[in-house]
Write a protein that holds these residues in place. Structure first.
Motif, PDB file in Angstrom:
ATOM      1  N   GLN A  70       0.839  -1.211   0.000  1.00 18.10           N
ATOM      2  CA  GLN A  70       0.000   0.000   0.000  1.00 18.10           C
ATOM      3  C   GLN A  70       0.867   1.251   0.000  1.00 18.10           C
ATOM      4  N   ASP A  71       1.998   1.184   0.694  1.00 17.97           N
ATOM      5  CA  ASP A  71       2.929   2.316   0.709  1.00 17.97           C
ATOM      6  C   ASP A  71       3.479   2.561  -0.692  1.00 17.97           C
ATOM      7  N   ILE A  72       3.778   1.492  -1.407  1.00 20.59           N
ATOM      8  CA  ILE A  72       4.282   1.603  -2.778  1.00 20.59           C
ATOM      9  C   ILE A  72       3.224   2.239  -3.688  1.00 20.59           C
ATOM     10  N   ILE A  73       1.991   1.745  -3.576  1.00 14.59           N
ATOM     11  CA  ILE A  73       0.884   2.285  -4.383  1.00 14.59           C
ATOM     12  C   ILE A  73       0.688   3.772  -4.072  1.00 14.59           C
ATOM     13  N   SER A  74       0.803   4.109  -2.786  1.00 15.92           N
ATOM     14  CA  SER A  74       0.629   5.501  -2.359  1.00 15.92           C
ATOM     15  C   SER A  74       1.711   6.409  -2.922  1.00 15.92           C
ATOM     16  N   LYS A  75       2.975   5.946  -2.883  1.00 14.41           N
ATOM     17  CA  LYS A  75       4.072   6.777  -3.376  1.00 14.41           C
ATOM     18  C   LYS A  75       3.998   6.968  -4.891  1.00 14.41           C
ATOM     19  N   PHE A  76       3.426   6.020  -5.584  1.00 11.34           N
ATOM     20  CA  PHE A  76       3.188   6.180  -7.019  1.00 11.34           C
ATOM     21  C   PHE A  76       1.984   7.095  -7.285  1.00 11.34           C
ATOM     22  N   LYS A  77       1.191   7.370  -6.226  1.00  9.72           N
ATOM     23  CA  LYS A  77      -0.065   8.130  -6.357  1.00  9.72           C
ATOM     24  C   LYS A  77      -0.976   7.464  -7.392  1.00  9.72           C
ATOM     25  N   PHE A  78      -0.980   6.150  -7.346  1.00 14.41           N
ATOM     26  CA  PHE A  78      -1.643   5.390  -8.407  1.00 14.41           C
ATOM     27  C   PHE A  78      -3.162   5.447  -8.314  1.00 14.41           C
ATOM     28  N   ARG A  79      -3.692   5.517  -7.088  1.00 17.02           N
ATOM     29  CA  ARG A  79      -5.152   5.568  -6.959  1.00 17.02           C
ATOM     30  C   ARG A  79      -5.732   6.823  -7.608  1.00 17.02           C
ATOM     31  N   ASN A  80      -4.895   7.846  -7.753  1.00 17.28           N
ATOM     32  CA  ASN A  80      -5.358   9.069  -8.419  1.00 17.28           C
ATOM     33  C   ASN A  80      -5.748   8.805  -9.872  1.00 17.28           C
ATOM     34  N   GLN A  81      -5.228   7.702 -10.434  1.00 24.03           N
ATOM     35  CA  GLN A  81      -5.477   7.413 -11.853  1.00 24.03           C
ATOM     36  C   GLN A  81      -6.785   6.649 -12.091  1.00 24.03           C
ATOM     37  N   LEU A  82      -7.345   6.041 -11.033  1.00 25.94           N
ATOM     38  CA  LEU A  82      -8.468   5.116 -11.228  1.00 25.94           C
ATOM     39  C   LEU A  82      -9.713   5.785 -11.809  1.00 25.94           C
ATOM     40  N   GLU A  83      -9.960   7.022 -11.391  1.00 29.99           N
ATOM     41  CA  GLU A  83     -11.132   7.725 -11.918  1.00 29.99           C
ATOM     42  C   GLU A  83     -10.984   7.959 -13.421  1.00 29.99           C
ATOM     43  N   THR A  84      -9.770   8.323 -13.849  1.00 29.46           N
ATOM     44  CA  THR A  84      -9.521   8.517 -15.281  1.00 29.46           C
ATOM     45  C   THR A  84      -9.662   7.202 -16.036  1.00 29.46           C
ATOM     46  N   PHE A  85      -9.167   6.106 -15.443  1.00 33.50           N
ATOM     47  CA  PHE A  85      -9.313   4.779 -16.075  1.00 33.50           C
ATOM     48  C   PHE A  85     -10.781   4.491 -16.355  1.00 33.50           C
ATOM     49  N   GLU A  86     -11.609   4.714 -15.317  1.00 32.00           N
ATOM     50  CA  GLU A  86     -13.029   4.390 -15.434  1.00 32.00           C
ATOM     51  C   GLU A  86     -13.734   5.323 -16.422  1.00 32.00           C
ATOM     52  N   ASN A  87     -13.460   6.610 -16.331  1.00 30.44           N
ATOM     53  CA  ASN A  87     -14.131   7.581 -17.197  1.00 30.44           C
ATOM     54  C   ASN A  87     -13.782   7.404 -18.668  1.00 30.44           C
ATOM     55  N   THR A  88     -12.548   6.962 -18.927  1.00 26.22           N
ATOM     56  CA  THR A  88     -12.110   6.791 -20.314  1.00 26.22           C
ATOM     57  C   THR A  88     -12.266   5.350 -20.804  1.00 26.22           C
TER      58      THR A  88
END
Length: 602
Positions: free
Chosen positions: A119-137
């Motif tokens: 989870q720390d790795i995912i957080s440092k990548f700020k990867f969850r910020n991308q999920l909304e764009t994934f879904e919308n596109t």
């Protein structure tokens, strides 16, 4: 997989096409790496967990709610992943593809199922910020499908941390070239790491066969230097064959590099908590009293450390004054007296600050001492006049007899810079013949590299194994020859004196002050650097007075300086061409161009 970068190109090229095929028109080009890099790491972790997925789910379902902390069970070999991390989601990346309609919700569930260290790795990548764009596109399915392709072989047993470092460097280089941005990182090529590890470990080979040793990189990047150095020392088929335990410590302040490094520590079953996030200079992540046996690093050079200064600086005005025992050290003044001095480099280049940081982390010689290998650019050798912070740092290192050897590498060794680079070998446990001495090795000429078949960014040359052996043989021989020179520490020191000449009036008469002493003419003021081994007055009488008989210097205002000039020491005089040869060439050129001007005019 072979670590030759060329062999990784098919995978790198395929990952690159994912960006062009899936992200185009959905993301700006300078945002591609925000998706591609974390997806590469996640797929790598996913593949490592695949074989034990059912076992982990069975244990999790059986003991969930019955035991407060399941981590021990879920990472155990008997009941869990056998790795330092796990995923309790029912999904793997491949299983996500079986339900396209719900893939966005399931992908989030999959991410949430990872253990805390991931989870720390995912957080440092700020990867969850991308999920909304994934879904919308609507690209989630296509993206995961691409990364599950057999063309992307990312299994840890196939792609080592070193290879991952190469891949990330090349991908980042491509992303930045596409957006005309500077890479800002200097990933260290495999062969340079090999040379560094050889020179760090081989001299103490017999002393590290057993026991426990701490290895540290204050600018860890993707972690390749740490993992490769341990691999070299403990390889049962290698030159050292150590059976000792090596603990790897590192710190990195770039989120994506930190995440990559930590993920590979997890895959290598190293302790991920020994990798810290933040700036080493101002946010050191470990106990201040923790010391290390070995340190290897390639710190950022030509990079500002102003943010660190802002956090460390308690002074005011232009003078940097830092209350930190790493950077406040005793050095001699020109009188030979030790003075506690705040040693700081200029704010636009912090590489020597990392050197001071590592020196503060050296073990006491009574506890076995420490060895350091650090890549620096030429600035660390000579930037900064006498009395400057850089000169003071060099002075501290040399006065304390810490430099064993400095090696000049060939140009064009790195992927995003072609400048001259140098490896510093530092030790506080010098062997007897090296005490008070510094060896300089010039390995920049064609005898020490081969041209690459195809350049990778700015990297056009590489060291072969034979070149590495040739350099280390020069180091171990510790003899003077065309490529190796040996100096006393004092050879790099000098006294800087200010030379004054008298002011004169319109009649040529010397103008004197109220005490009857000649006034100094500011226009004629100059400085002389007197080698430390020379008598200052004798030097002055020999080098200055014959040309300026009225000159003088103030003995109470001298400065002490240190610099190391490879150019001066390894300079080869090229004799001027014979005048007759030049004349013949001119005559020949005139014959070849005879009538050309006439043709043009007509």
């Amino acid at each position: 997989m072979n670590l030759d970068t060329q062999s990784l190109q098919p995978i790198i090229n395929f990952i690159w096409t994912v960006a062009d095929d899936v992200l185009i028109n959905k993301y700006l080009e300078n945002q591609y790496q925000d998706v591609i890099l974390p997806m590469t790491v996640l797929r790598r972790l996913d593949l490592a967990l695949e074989p034990t997925k059912d076992k982990v789910l069975k244990t999790h379902n059986e003991f969930k709610g019955k035991i407060d902390n399941l981590s021990g069970l879920l990472t155990s070999k008997e009941h869990g992943s056998g790795l330092a991390f796990y995923n309790t989601s029912p999904y793997t990346m491949k299983k996500l593809l079986a339900d396209p309609k719900n893939i966005d919700a399931n992908f989030l569930d999959y991410l949430n199922g990872f253990s805390e260290n991931v989870q720390d790795i995912i957080s440092k990548f700020k990867f969850r910020n991308q999920l909304e764009t994934f879904e919308n596109t609507g690209i989630t399915f296509s993206l995961i499908e691409k990364f599950c392709s057999p063309k992307v072989e990312l299994r840890p047993e196939k792609i080592s941390p070193m290879a991952m470092g190469y891949m990330f460097e090349d991908l980042i280089r491509r992303f930045n070239e596409k957006t005309n941005a500077a890479a800002g990182r200097h990933f260290t090529p495999r062969e340079i790491i090999e040379l560094m590890t050889h020179l760090v470990y081989l001299p103490v080979k017999d002393k590290i066969q057993q026991g426990t040793y701490l290895v540290y990189d204050p600018c860890a990047g993707s972690g390749a230097m740490l993992t490769q150095s341990k691999r070299y020392a403990t390889n049962p088929d290698g030159e050292i064959k150590s059976k000792a335990t090596f603990h790897l410590y590192g710190q990195e302040n770039t989120g994506e590099m930190y995440a990559t490094c930590k993920s590979d520590m997890l895959l290598k079953n190293e302790d991920p908590d020994k990798i810290k996030y933040g700036s080493t200079l101002s946010e050191y992540g470990f106990d201040p009293d923790l010391k290390f046996n070995f340190m290897l690093t390639n710190p950022p050079y030509g990079t500002s450390w102003k943010e660190d200064i802002a956090k460390l600086n308690v002074g005011s005005g232009k003078k940097i004054s830092i209350v930190d025992r790493r950077f406040n050290l005793p050095i001699k003044n020109f009188k030979g007296e030790l003075e506690e001095t705040c040693l700081t480099s200029r704010s636009n280049d912090g590489q020597l600050m990392f050197m001071l940081h590592m020196l503060s982390k050296m073990k006491d010689p009574k506890d076995g001492g420490s060895r350091i290998a650090s890549v620096q650019n030429g600035s660390a050798l000579f930037t900064g006049d006498a009395g400057s912070g850089e000169s003071g740092i060099r002075q501290y290192i040399l006065e304390n007899d810490l430099v064993e050897c400095i090696i000049q590498l060939p140009n064009d060794m790195f992927y995003n810079t072609g400048i001259s680079t140098y490896i510093w070998i530092i030790s506080n446990m010098k062997e007897e013949r090296r005490k008070g001495k510094v060896q300089l090795i010039n390995a920049s000429s064609a005898e020490f590299y081969k041209n690459m078949r195809k350049p990778l960014g700015d990297k056009r040359v590489e060291l072969t194994n034979d070149h590495i052996i040739k350099i280390q043989e020069l180091y171990f021989a510790f003899e003077e020859n065309e490529y190796s020179l040996i100096f006393d520490n004092e050879d790099f020191g000098f006294y800087q004196i200010t030379v004054h000449q008298p002011e004169r009036n319109a009649n040529g008469e010397i103008i004197k002050d109220a005490k009857g002493k000649p006034k100094s003419d500011k226009e004629l003021k100059d400085t002389e650097n007197v080698p430390m081994k020379e008598d200052i007055q004798e030097y002055f009488e020999r080098e200055v007075l014959p040309f300026a008989p009225d000159a003088w210097y103030d003995k109470s205002k001298m400065k002490l300086g240190y610099e190391i000039s490879f150019t001066k020491y390894f300079y080869k005089h090229e004799p001027l061409r014979d005048l007759a040869d030049i004349e013949n060439d001119i005559m020949q050129l005139e014959k070849e161009t005879d009538g050309l001007l006439k043709e043009i005019v007509e």
